[in-house]
Design a protein around this motif. Sequence first.
Motif, PDB file in Angstrom:
ATOM      1  N   SER A   8       0.974   9.220   3.606  1.00  0.00           N
ATOM      2  CA  SER A   8       0.687  10.404   3.765  1.00  0.00           C
ATOM      3  C   SER A   8      -0.372  10.478   2.798  1.00  0.00           C
ATOM      4  N   PHE A   9      -1.377  11.504   3.032  1.00  0.00           N
ATOM      5  CA  PHE A   9      -2.928  11.856   2.261  1.00  0.00           C
ATOM      6  C   PHE A   9      -2.547  12.686   1.081  1.00  0.00           C
ATOM      7  N   HIS A  10      -3.250  12.706   0.128  1.00  0.00           N
ATOM      8  CA  HIS A  10      -3.339  14.024  -0.921  1.00  0.00           C
ATOM      9  C   HIS A  10      -4.918  14.079  -1.134  1.00  0.00           C
ATOM     10  N   GLU A  11      -4.801  15.296  -1.236  1.00  0.00           N
ATOM     11  CA  GLU A  11      -6.569  15.789  -1.074  1.00  0.00           C
ATOM     12  C   GLU A  11      -7.456  15.012  -2.194  1.00  0.00           C
ATOM     13  N   ASP A  12      -6.826  14.252  -3.661  1.00  0.00           N
ATOM     14  CA  ASP A  12      -7.077  13.543  -4.502  1.00  0.00           C
ATOM     15  C   ASP A  12      -7.841  12.528  -4.041  1.00  0.00           C
ATOM     16  N   GLY A  13      -7.533  12.390  -2.760  1.00  0.00           N
ATOM     17  CA  GLY A  13      -7.733  10.362  -2.336  1.00  0.00           C
ATOM     18  C   GLY A  13      -6.384   9.623  -2.194  1.00  0.00           C
ATOM     19  N   LYS A  14      -5.207   9.966  -3.586  1.00  0.00           N
ATOM     20  CA  LYS A  14      -4.175   9.170  -3.545  1.00  0.00           C
ATOM     21  C   LYS A  14      -3.040   9.327  -1.868  1.00  0.00           C
ATOM     22  N   THR A  15      -2.682   8.612  -2.361  1.00  0.00           N
ATOM     23  CA  THR A  15      -1.193   8.163  -0.805  1.00  0.00           C
ATOM     24  C   THR A  15       0.024   7.852  -0.912  1.00  0.00           C
ATOM     25  N   ASP A  16       0.702   8.442  -0.450  1.00  0.00           N
ATOM     26  CA  ASP A  16       2.301   7.859  -0.307  1.00  0.00           C
ATOM     27  C   ASP A  16       2.220   7.072   0.664  1.00  0.00           C
ATOM     28  N   LEU A  17       3.616   6.568   0.494  1.00  0.00           N
ATOM     29  CA  LEU A  17       4.038   5.483   1.400  1.00  0.00           C
ATOM     30  C   LEU A  17       5.867   5.492   1.646  1.00  0.00           C
ATOM     31  N   ALA A  18       6.124   6.045   2.748  1.00  0.00           N
ATOM     32  CA  ALA A  18       7.670   5.569   2.855  1.00  0.00           C
ATOM     33  C   ALA A  18       8.078   5.314   3.735  1.00  0.00           C
ATOM     34  N   PHE A  19       8.651   4.345   3.782  1.00  0.00           N
ATOM     35  CA  PHE A  19       9.582   3.135   4.514  1.00  0.00           C
ATOM     36  C   PHE A  19      11.278   3.491   4.461  1.00  0.00           C
ATOM     37  N   THR A  20      11.294   2.740   5.243  1.00  0.00           N
ATOM     38  CA  THR A  20      12.511   2.402   5.394  1.00  0.00           C
ATOM     39  C   THR A  20      13.705   0.725   5.428  1.00  0.00           C
ATOM     40  N   VAL A  21      14.011   0.483   5.040  1.00  0.00           N
ATOM     41  CA  VAL A  21      14.724  -1.143   5.052  1.00  0.00           C
ATOM     42  C   VAL A  21      15.887  -0.765   5.440  1.00  0.00           C
ATOM     43  N   HIS A  22      16.721  -2.087   6.213  1.00  0.00           N
ATOM     44  CA  HIS A  22      18.137  -2.712   5.858  1.00  0.00           C
ATOM     45  C   HIS A  22      18.937  -2.018   4.901  1.00  0.00           C
ATOM     46  N   ARG A  23      20.233  -1.111   4.427  1.00  0.00           N
ATOM     47  CA  ARG A  23      20.929  -1.278   3.236  1.00  0.00           C
ATOM     48  C   ARG A  23      21.410  -1.602   2.350  1.00  0.00           C
ATOM     49  N   ARG A  24      21.304  -3.156   3.450  1.00  0.00           N
ATOM     50  CA  ARG A  24      21.925  -4.893   2.024  1.00  0.00           C
ATOM     51  C   ARG A  24      20.799  -4.931   1.476  1.00  0.00           C
ATOM     52  N   ASP A  25      19.082  -4.600   2.038  1.00  0.00           N
ATOM     53  CA  ASP A  25      18.320  -5.341   0.828  1.00  0.00           C
ATOM     54  C   ASP A  25      17.641  -4.211  -0.060  1.00  0.00           C
ATOM     55  N   PHE A  26      18.114  -3.045  -0.259  1.00  0.00           N
ATOM     56  CA  PHE A  26      17.962  -2.194  -0.688  1.00  0.00           C
ATOM     57  C   PHE A  26      17.496  -1.812  -1.705  1.00  0.00           C
ATOM     58  N   GLN A  27      18.971  -2.623  -2.785  1.00  0.00           N
ATOM     59  CA  GLN A  27      18.314  -3.197  -4.480  1.00  0.00           C
ATOM     60  C   GLN A  27      16.686  -4.114  -4.553  1.00  0.00           C
ATOM     61  N   LYS A  28      16.954  -4.972  -3.743  1.00  0.00           N
ATOM     62  CA  LYS A  28      16.138  -6.149  -3.546  1.00  0.00           C
ATOM     63  C   LYS A  28      15.047  -5.275  -3.866  1.00  0.00           C
ATOM     64  N   THR A  29      14.179  -4.300  -2.755  1.00  0.00           N
ATOM     65  CA  THR A  29      13.240  -4.243  -2.565  1.00  0.00           C
ATOM     66  C   THR A  29      12.893  -2.778  -3.734  1.00  0.00           C
ATOM     67  N   LEU A  30      14.290  -2.046  -4.076  1.00  0.00           N
ATOM     68  CA  LEU A  30      14.121  -1.545  -5.548  1.00  0.00           C
ATOM     69  C   LEU A  30      12.915  -2.162  -6.367  1.00  0.00           C
ATOM     70  N   SER A  31      13.360  -3.035  -6.318  1.00  0.00           N
ATOM     71  CA  SER A  31      13.206  -4.158  -7.865  1.00  0.00           C
ATOM     72  C   SER A  31      11.958  -4.875  -7.304  1.00  0.00           C
ATOM     73  N   LEU A  32      11.777  -4.790  -6.134  1.00  0.00           N
ATOM     74  CA  LEU A  32      10.299  -5.873  -5.929  1.00  0.00           C
ATOM     75  C   LEU A  32       8.801  -4.538  -6.076  1.00  0.00           C
ATOM     76  N   LEU A  33       9.716  -3.542  -5.335  1.00  0.00           N
ATOM     77  CA  LEU A  33       8.931  -1.833  -6.165  1.00  0.00           C
ATOM     78  C   LEU A  33       8.666  -1.681  -7.472  1.00  0.00           C
ATOM     79  N   ASN A  34      10.235  -1.903  -7.870  1.00  0.00           N
ATOM     80  CA  ASN A  34       9.139  -1.437  -9.580  1.00  0.00           C
ATOM     81  C   ASN A  34       8.733  -2.893 -10.076  1.00  0.00           C
ATOM     82  N   GLN A  35       8.059  -3.783  -9.724  1.00  0.00           N
ATOM     83  CA  GLN A  35       7.211  -4.700 -10.011  1.00  0.00           C
ATOM     84  C   GLN A  35       5.889  -3.977  -9.817  1.00  0.00           C
ATOM     85  N   VAL A  36       5.851  -4.484  -8.454  1.00  0.00           N
ATOM     86  CA  VAL A  36       4.755  -4.257  -8.133  1.00  0.00           C
ATOM     87  C   VAL A  36       3.728  -2.028  -8.092  1.00  0.00           C
TER      88      VAL A  36
END
Length: 414
Positions: free
Chosen positions: A296-324
């Motif tokens: 989804s888009f903001h007026e200031d040109g920034k973007t939000d991204l939402a997505f789903t993953v399998h629950r078993r991959d949740f912690q792994k994904t969260l720590s990857l995202l924290n870095q990125v």
Amino acid sequence: MALIVQKFGGTSVGDVKRIHYVADKISKTYAEGHQLVIVVSAMSGETDRLFSLAQQFSQTPDPREIDVLLSTGEQVSIALLSLALIERGCPAKSYTGAQVHIRTDDVHNKARILSIDGQKIRHDLSQGKVIVVAGFQGMDSFGNITTLGRGGSDTTAVALAAALKADECQIYTDVEGVYTADPRIVPEAKRMTRITFEEMLELSSLGAKVMQIRAVEIAGKYNVPIRVLSTFQEGSGTLIAAEEEDLSKSSVSGMAINRDEAKLVIQNIPEAISGISQILGCISNAHVEVDMILRSFHEDGKTDLAFTVHRRDFQKTLSLLNQVVTEIGAKKIFSNDKVAKLSLVGMGIRSEPRVTGKMLEILAKEQINILLMSTSEIKVSVIIDEKDLERGARAVHQAFELGSEVPTELMQGI
Ligand code: ADP
Ligand code: ASP
Ligand code: MG
């Protein structure tokens, strides 16, 4: 005389009494003069038990060794069932997947069947034997044992039926067929007499574990009709087959429910194109599958991204995202691993655009918040809070009139 492939799932061979019951059932069909290839799962709970044993040695157990370990569950079942059959004068012969040349790729824990050499089975059948094959397993081209993913015995059965050009493929389980929704969650769910490959493919991919998705893919590709039946209750079950002209034209055939979902949102991504590709790139490099996705888009040109993953991959994904997130200069991550997916499936949805609107209306009336949504030609899926799942499922099921007056009798033991 017909050549019939019959698959019995984990609950159907869950204890000694049930194995005796299944052996009686098979012996009767054999006595009617049919050729039988039987596929069995591990006794119920056994695959989980074996996996948790492995976890006592490693939190990230080696996938090859996991396959060696998990495949033993089915090996126990084939031997016990064959012993029971032989006692009944039924000349059974058990085989592991590798022994009947079920060749797979080398992706441990999620292997795909590449080919089956049916010669040995055909020879044994011609000698009057009943063949009992271990489901869920095969062998790669290097001779390693592989497994086909959870629920993979369905795929073994359908692939054998295709390779042997069987007259029938029967999947025996602990419910009386494929229902309009999981009857354990929506008690008003109704058994369908017939469903198309395409609809079943959607239901399986959206979480209806009654048939493994790859089994349905193979069935559709080789046009192998499948009948899903109860092991313990007489009945005609559900036929999964190609679409027919006179199939019921109702727009929605069934509902699928999946609790194994987790949702992540990254806010204020400054450079959308490079930011999103960096996020999704690092997730796919870690072999995490992204399911639903929304930008989804903001007026200031920034973007939000939402997505789903399998629950078993949740912690792994969260720590990857924290870095990125720091690397790309985005602001925040919101996460929720207690979400679930509710989907409606039906061939008629493609010509009935009001289905989506009606589903949203019903959920709004129930004051259930929709977190994400996606649609395709024959399905509508929404992500909602897990706490709302059963209430939402029942309301939608009722509003689309998928249910029956008589609640389903679930198998309560034999
Ligand atoms: P098996 O051990 O025989 O392979 P599974 O547990 O894999 O059996 O699949 C059967 C289960 O699938 C049922 O007990 C039921 O709870 C669940 N299920 C989910 N969706 C459906 C559906 N639409 N129709 C029937 N069963 C469903
Ligand atoms: N035993 C495997 C599982 O529990 C395969 C199957 O039952 O189909 O997933
Ligand atoms: Mg199963």
